[in-house]
Design a protein around this motif. Sequence first.
Motif, PDB file in Angstrom:
ATOM      1  N   HIS A 213       0.840  -1.205   0.000  1.00  0.00           N
ATOM      2  CA  HIS A 213       0.000   0.000   0.000  1.00  0.00           C
ATOM      3  C   HIS A 213       0.874   1.253   0.000  1.00  0.00           C
ATOM      4  CE1 HIS A 213      -3.023   2.947   1.300  1.00  0.00           C
ATOM      5  NE2 HIS A 213      -3.938   2.089   0.888  1.00  0.00           N
ATOM      6  N   ASN A 214       1.960   1.224   0.771  1.00  0.00           N
ATOM      7  CA  ASN A 214       2.874   2.369   0.803  1.00  0.00           C
ATOM      8  C   ASN A 214       3.500   2.618  -0.568  1.00  0.00           C
ATOM      9  OD1 ASN A 214       2.443   2.878   3.491  1.00  0.00           O
ATOM     10  ND2 ASN A 214       4.355   1.994   4.214  1.00  0.00           N
ATOM     11  N   VAL A 215       3.900   1.532  -1.252  1.00  0.00           N
ATOM     12  CA  VAL A 215       4.547   1.691  -2.553  1.00  0.00           C
ATOM     13  C   VAL A 215       3.573   2.264  -3.574  1.00  0.00           C
ATOM     14  CG1 VAL A 215       5.450   0.371  -4.512  1.00  0.00           C
ATOM     15  CG2 VAL A 215       6.384   0.023  -2.240  1.00  0.00           C
ATOM     16  N   GLN A 216       2.315   1.840  -3.528  1.00  0.00           N
ATOM     17  CA  GLN A 216       1.303   2.430  -4.423  1.00  0.00           C
ATOM     18  C   GLN A 216       1.197   3.930  -4.166  1.00  0.00           C
ATOM     19  OE1 GLN A 216      -0.821   1.696  -6.860  1.00  0.00           O
ATOM     20  NE2 GLN A 216      -2.763   2.751  -6.544  1.00  0.00           N
ATOM     21  N   GLY A 217       1.067   4.299  -2.882  1.00  0.00           N
ATOM     22  CA  GLY A 217       0.935   5.722  -2.546  1.00  0.00           C
ATOM     23  C   GLY A 217       2.205   6.506  -2.847  1.00  0.00           C
ATOM     24  N   MET A 218       3.361   5.927  -2.560  1.00  0.00           N
ATOM     25  CA  MET A 218       4.636   6.604  -2.818  1.00  0.00           C
ATOM     26  C   MET A 218       4.841   6.818  -4.319  1.00  0.00           C
ATOM     27  SD  MET A 218       6.968   4.516  -0.072  1.00  0.00           S
ATOM     28  CE  MET A 218       8.546   5.125  -0.671  1.00  0.00           C
ATOM     29  N   SER A 219       4.492   5.816  -5.124  1.00  0.00           N
ATOM     30  CA  SER A 219       4.638   5.947  -6.581  1.00  0.00           C
ATOM     31  C   SER A 219       3.797   7.108  -7.097  1.00  0.00           C
ATOM     32  CB  SER A 219       4.229   4.640  -7.268  1.00  0.00           C
ATOM     33  OG  SER A 219       5.044   3.570  -6.863  1.00  0.00           O
ATOM     34  N   ARG A 220       2.556   7.180  -6.608  1.00  0.00           N
ATOM     35  CA  ARG A 220       1.678   8.281  -7.035  1.00  0.00           C
ATOM     36  C   ARG A 220       2.235   9.632  -6.582  1.00  0.00           C
ATOM     37  NH1 ARG A 220      -2.292   7.146  -3.954  1.00  0.00           N
ATOM     38  NH2 ARG A 220      -1.730   8.737  -2.428  1.00  0.00           N
ATOM     39  N   ALA A 221       2.733   9.681  -5.336  1.00  0.00           N
ATOM     40  CA  ALA A 221       3.248  10.937  -4.796  1.00  0.00           C
ATOM     41  C   ALA A 221       4.507  11.393  -5.538  1.00  0.00           C
ATOM     42  CB  ALA A 221       3.539  10.759  -3.299  1.00  0.00           C
ATOM     43  N   ILE A 222       5.424  10.468  -5.804  1.00  0.00           N
ATOM     44  CA  ILE A 222       6.671  10.824  -6.497  1.00  0.00           C
ATOM     45  C   ILE A 222       6.365  11.338  -7.901  1.00  0.00           C
ATOM     46  CG2 ILE A 222       8.797   9.869  -7.469  1.00  0.00           C
ATOM     47  CD1 ILE A 222       8.828   7.937  -5.027  1.00  0.00           C
ATOM     48  N   LYS A 223       5.436  10.660  -8.580  1.00  0.00           N
ATOM     49  CA  LYS A 223       5.077  11.101  -9.930  1.00  0.00           C
ATOM     50  C   LYS A 223       4.484  12.506  -9.894  1.00  0.00           C
ATOM     51  CE  LYS A 223       5.034  10.461 -14.273  1.00  0.00           C
ATOM     52  NZ  LYS A 223       6.315  10.345 -14.991  1.00  0.00           N
ATOM     53  N   GLN A 224       3.657  12.779  -8.879  1.00  0.00           N
ATOM     54  CA  GLN A 224       3.060  14.112  -8.754  1.00  0.00           C
ATOM     55  C   GLN A 224       4.130  15.164  -8.479  1.00  0.00           C
ATOM     56  OE1 GLN A 224      -0.268  14.943  -9.245  1.00  0.00           O
ATOM     57  NE2 GLN A 224       0.689  16.967  -9.251  1.00  0.00           N
ATOM     58  N   LEU A 225       5.094  14.823  -7.643  1.00  0.00           N
ATOM     59  CA  LEU A 225       6.181  15.768  -7.342  1.00  0.00           C
ATOM     60  C   LEU A 225       7.008  16.056  -8.587  1.00  0.00           C
ATOM     61  CD1 LEU A 225       7.343  14.387  -3.870  1.00  0.00           C
ATOM     62  CD2 LEU A 225       6.206  16.575  -4.307  1.00  0.00           C
ATOM     63  N   GLN A 226       7.260  15.039  -9.406  1.00  0.00           N
ATOM     64  CA  GLN A 226       8.006  15.267 -10.651  1.00  0.00           C
ATOM     65  C   GLN A 226       7.214  16.149 -11.615  1.00  0.00           C
ATOM     66  OE1 GLN A 226       9.175  11.378 -12.169  1.00  0.00           O
ATOM     67  NE2 GLN A 226      11.165  11.532 -11.160  1.00  0.00           N
ATOM     68  N   ILE A 227       5.911  15.922 -11.678  1.00  0.00           N
ATOM     69  CA  ILE A 227       5.049  16.764 -12.542  1.00  0.00           C
ATOM     70  C   ILE A 227       5.095  18.210 -12.067  1.00  0.00           C
ATOM     71  CG2 ILE A 227       2.651  17.218 -13.186  1.00  0.00           C
ATOM     72  CD1 ILE A 227       2.232  14.148 -13.125  1.00  0.00           C
ATOM     73  N   ASP A 228       5.174  18.378 -10.733  1.00  0.00           N
ATOM     74  CA  ASP A 228       5.211  19.727 -10.152  1.00  0.00           C
ATOM     75  C   ASP A 228       6.572  20.386 -10.262  1.00  0.00           C
ATOM     76  OD1 ASP A 228       2.593  19.340  -9.499  1.00  0.00           O
ATOM     77  OD2 ASP A 228       2.952  18.898  -7.384  1.00  0.00           O
ATOM     78  N   GLY A 229       7.552  19.662 -10.852  1.00  0.00           N
ATOM     79  CA  GLY A 229       8.844  20.273 -11.104  1.00  0.00           C
ATOM     80  C   GLY A 229       9.956  19.909 -10.149  1.00  0.00           C
ATOM     81  N   HIS A 230       9.727  19.024  -9.193  1.00  0.00           N
ATOM     82  CA  HIS A 230      10.781  18.623  -8.270  1.00  0.00           C
ATOM     83  C   HIS A 230      11.774  17.701  -8.985  1.00  0.00           C
ATOM     84  CE1 HIS A 230       7.678  19.928  -5.416  1.00  0.00           C
ATOM     85  NE2 HIS A 230       8.675  20.113  -4.554  1.00  0.00           N
ATOM     86  N   GLN A 231      13.042  17.914  -8.701  1.00  0.00           N
ATOM     87  CA  GLN A 231      14.082  17.073  -9.276  1.00  0.00           C
ATOM     88  C   GLN A 231      14.294  15.844  -8.369  1.00  0.00           C
ATOM     89  OE1 GLN A 231      15.603  17.555 -12.296  1.00  0.00           O
ATOM     90  NE2 GLN A 231      14.048  19.181 -12.471  1.00  0.00           N
ATOM     91  N   ILE A 232      13.916  14.683  -8.865  1.00  0.00           N
ATOM     92  CA  ILE A 232      14.062  13.439  -8.079  1.00  0.00           C
ATOM     93  C   ILE A 232      14.844  12.459  -8.943  1.00  0.00           C
ATOM     94  CG2 ILE A 232      12.865  11.599  -6.816  1.00  0.00           C
ATOM     95  CD1 ILE A 232      10.428  13.417  -6.637  1.00  0.00           C
ATOM     96  N   ASP A 233      16.138  12.357  -8.656  1.00  0.00           N
ATOM     97  CA  ASP A 233      16.963  11.474  -9.474  1.00  0.00           C
ATOM     98  C   ASP A 233      17.018  10.075  -8.873  1.00  0.00           C
ATOM     99  OD1 ASP A 233      18.671  11.626  -7.301  1.00  0.00           O
ATOM    100  OD2 ASP A 233      20.049  13.021  -8.264  1.00  0.00           O
ATOM    101  N   GLN A 234      17.790   9.184  -9.510  1.00  0.00           N
ATOM    102  CA  GLN A 234      17.850   7.788  -9.086  1.00  0.00           C
ATOM    103  C   GLN A 234      18.421   7.638  -7.679  1.00  0.00           C
ATOM    104  OE1 GLN A 234      19.660   5.057 -11.810  1.00  0.00           O
ATOM    105  NE2 GLN A 234      18.402   5.697 -13.544  1.00  0.00           N
ATOM    106  N   SER A 235      19.369   8.493  -7.302  1.00  0.00           N
ATOM    107  CA  SER A 235      19.969   8.382  -5.975  1.00  0.00           C
ATOM    108  C   SER A 235      18.935   8.645  -4.875  1.00  0.00           C
ATOM    109  CB  SER A 235      21.142   9.352  -5.835  1.00  0.00           C
ATOM    110  OG  SER A 235      20.703  10.699  -5.948  1.00  0.00           O
ATOM    111  N   ILE A 236      18.026   9.563  -5.122  1.00  0.00           N
ATOM    112  CA  ILE A 236      16.966   9.840  -4.138  1.00  0.00           C
ATOM    113  C   ILE A 236      15.970   8.689  -4.115  1.00  0.00           C
ATOM    114  CG2 ILE A 236      14.994  11.337  -3.623  1.00  0.00           C
ATOM    115  CD1 ILE A 236      16.666  13.703  -4.519  1.00  0.00           C
ATOM    116  N   LEU A 237      15.582   8.196  -5.290  1.00  0.00           N
ATOM    117  CA  LEU A 237      14.649   7.068  -5.352  1.00  0.00           C
ATOM    118  C   LEU A 237      15.224   5.847  -4.623  1.00  0.00           C
ATOM    119  CD1 LEU A 237      13.443   7.335  -9.062  1.00  0.00           C
ATOM    120  CD2 LEU A 237      12.125   7.879  -7.004  1.00  0.00           C
ATOM    121  N   ALA A 238      16.537   5.626  -4.754  1.00  0.00           N
ATOM    122  CA  ALA A 238      17.168   4.467  -4.119  1.00  0.00           C
ATOM    123  C   ALA A 238      17.261   4.633  -2.615  1.00  0.00           C
ATOM    124  CB  ALA A 238      18.560   4.249  -4.700  1.00  0.00           C
ATOM    125  N   ALA A 239      17.236   5.876  -2.120  1.00  0.00           N
ATOM    126  CA  ALA A 239      17.467   6.125  -0.698  1.00  0.00           C
ATOM    127  C   ALA A 239      16.191   6.127   0.139  1.00  0.00           C
ATOM    128  CB  ALA A 239      18.198   7.451  -0.521  1.00  0.00           C
TER     129      ALA A 239
END
Length: 988
Positions: free
Chosen positions: A929-955
Amino acid sequence: MSDIDETAYPRLREEISLQELEKLYTPTVDERAFVNTTYRRPVARAYLMLQLKLVQRLGYSVPLADVPIAITAHVCRKVRIRRPTKELLAAHDASGDKSRHLKHILKQLDLREFDTDAQRWLVSRAEVAAQTKQELPDIINVLLEELVKHRYVLPGFTVMLRIARAARERVNSKIFEATLKGLPETIRTRLDSLLIAKNGKTAWDRLKQEPKQPTVKEITIFLQQMRWLRELAEGLPTLRDVAATKLAHLTLEARALDASDMRSLPHLKRYTLTVLLIRAQLHKAIDDIGEIFVKTQRQIDHWASKRLIKYQLEHAAQIEKLIGKFRDVLTAYQLDEVELARLRAIRKAMHDDPEQLIAECDEHMAYANNNYFPFMLHPYKTKRSLLFECLDVLSPAATYSDDAFMEAVTWMQAHRNSHKDRLDIASSDLDLTWLPEKWRKLIVSKEITDTNTITIHRKYFELCVFERIREELQSGDLYVEHSERFDDYRQHFVDEKTFLAELPIYAEMVDLPMDADAGITKLQAMLTTAAETTDLSFPTNDSLSFGPNGLILHKNERPDPPSGLAAIDKAISELLGEKNILDILIETEYWLDLHKIFGPLSGYKTKLDDPRERFIATLFCYGFNMGASQTARSLKGLSRKQIAWLNLHHITEERLDKAIVRVINTYNKFTLPSYWGTGKSASADGTKWSLYEKNLMSEYHIRYGGYGGIGYYHVSDKYIALFSHFISCGVYEAVYILDGLIRNQSDIQPDTLHGDTHAQNTPVFGLAHLLGIDLMPRIRNIKDLIFFKPSPDAKYKNIQTLFSTKAIDWELIRKHYLEMLRVAISIKVGKIIPSTLLRRLGSKSRKNKLYFAFRELGRVIRTSFLLRYINDPELRSTIHAATNKSEQFNNFAQWSFFGNEGIVAENIRHEQRKVIKYNHLVANMIILHNVQGMSRAIKQLQIDGHQIDQSILAAISPFRTSHINRYGDYLMDLRRKMEPLNFRYRFH
């Protein structure tokens, strides 16, 4: 009715990813040529190609009008033909063109139609499958494999369900009839009496009685239960011809039924279930008696070792006094005086009575070299009768041909009622060559060589024999007939014919030579290369050095967290919003339909009107440790009995494992976990779960403190837990480290396994290597470990001091190489699990040649690994990170187990194991459930212009709890609109 979702029956999904469309529905060059040469009209080619790809994917034909638009559009786009409308597709389905197309397709794909002959053949295969399977989905899955293997078009699901159900009925009826035929009228009467109530209770309830905390009183009661079980089992049919899996399922069904349920069953089935439960309880009781014997003797041993430490502390002053006296005597002896004067000086130096000093010296010498055996006499007095009674029940037999020890056991039992502390016997009557020297000094008090007579201390002799029995029961040198835990493990190995047939396939699969000489050559090369590489790179390796006390490994610098991680992590938490923990269960269950896995144990259609609601309530109750009464108070509309009833009649460990696998496979479809790991490695770690003291499983844990058992988890590098065990605190955890990978049925299949320091056991390394598992545990106190050279004359410029003077005994490995491969193949085909073998391959084994062979192989593999470990700082960092994930999961699982102060309230062992599986399931559901919500949230943050690279996703991690409300009101609303699962989130 069994649900199609519980089986592997192929079907179309509305949601399909672009990758799946490309992989499964893109026409090949040969397929295009086939379609183009068969029809000229574009629309006919479109119908044919679409039908071809669907039959190729599913194994059967479906109406084209029902195919998801995404598939139809993709196929038509690839053949460059306009997509037909739904009306045109429906008209094609109703025309004769569809059947003509199908004949062309079957010929092209080399598939056979499912005709009357095929149905008769499938019925016979179903009956074979039903002899080992009880669940309808399992039988259907076997039939699917057979149909695919023989290239048949799949029949409809309802056809397969009808065939599977009829086959199960026929097989079960034969078992029931055979059982009844083996029961004389007198025994039937005996079995019927179990269901007759007297004073409100039945003997059926007594049959399910579990041993409580192993006090003398409770064990005496259980021994009486054991004798009663043996009387009940007298004359019952053995059912040897019935598959163990079948018997296990029917036994579970019997255990779930109360006396009134049993009385309502048809008499054929009732007698069979009764016989199976009696036999199962008898075998379990024998295991319990063995466990009680082992624990009792271990407690005596532990008490004595602690008492020795206390004695040494208390008598430290006396030891110093004796040493002082000895120094004075030596000083007096060295005086330059005549002999008489020297003797006077020595006498003056002693001050005290020499006899007293000699007695004190004797007392000290009795406990010298940490010999705590004399202290065992005190607790033994109260346990002696119990140990003899357990021995009477177990009647252990030896797996080796040395008769001296078994004759000693017989002699001890014959003199059980003697009241003399010391017995004079002829040395020819009792062979004591097997006695360890420490015990011999206590047991043999006098030897008269001219008469060949010896005097032995009877109770010390008994203690020595009981201690040896305990060790050999655990190591497999002794076994117990009709036991499961202490049986003869050699009976589980594959026979010679199966071994020779499986060997080439297995050797290729795990990349092992079939020939012993080739195997030794490969191992020697591996160890030699590892040693030479480490020696060569040592001068330039800044991460290790030699100090005064040996090898020193310098800690790796911890990398700084990625820039912006904290801000992104906070933003994700805000977008997740607050969630009630019950709502998380409801939504996740809605996505996965887990309740469909948990039908009645009888295999017939459920009578529940609201199975989803009842299942969620049961998950809430046992997964969060709320308890049935508290759950009934928290969730309105359900009673305590309703919740407990579903757990008893529908839920098994095996079904919970199936549900866990479904959660894992769904989780693995998300993109986000791929940033955390590859799925090719896992880590294993245990954590203590608190139990009440009044049960056999509960044991005091020295490291954690308090009574309890160990929840042992295998956690993927993708953070999801793959498998779980519940084991006693007194068990060496490394025994279970390989089980999780062998029994893991999910799509995530690791081949590298990390563990804590306990995983260093050499037989575990040896067995892991033969199973194709790369064992890489975290290492502490490496300076205390032994490195073995590939040969006695091997010399190294920089790391010579690492190695022991001992070299690998390659001849021992060569001699038992094929026998060890037989063990690995036996595990592969499911005849035995690793823990069953590793429990026997203990360091206490004296006779088990297989143990010594696995230990020697393990020395090769472990030394090679240790050399890599010290040579590669990155490897150490990887192992450290992996084991941290296990520890984080342990904390996460215990966080979700918040009811009843985290104490497992169940006193029945199979229910305790189920509780751990429940918690494993709900913890994984929360992670999903967390991964579903996190995936949606991360995608929304990227759409809003936040820079989220692989190092952040891995951490970031899915072990998030700050947004979850565990307490407060619990409202079960199954009608509210729920967010669907979405696997399409991609991150740039």
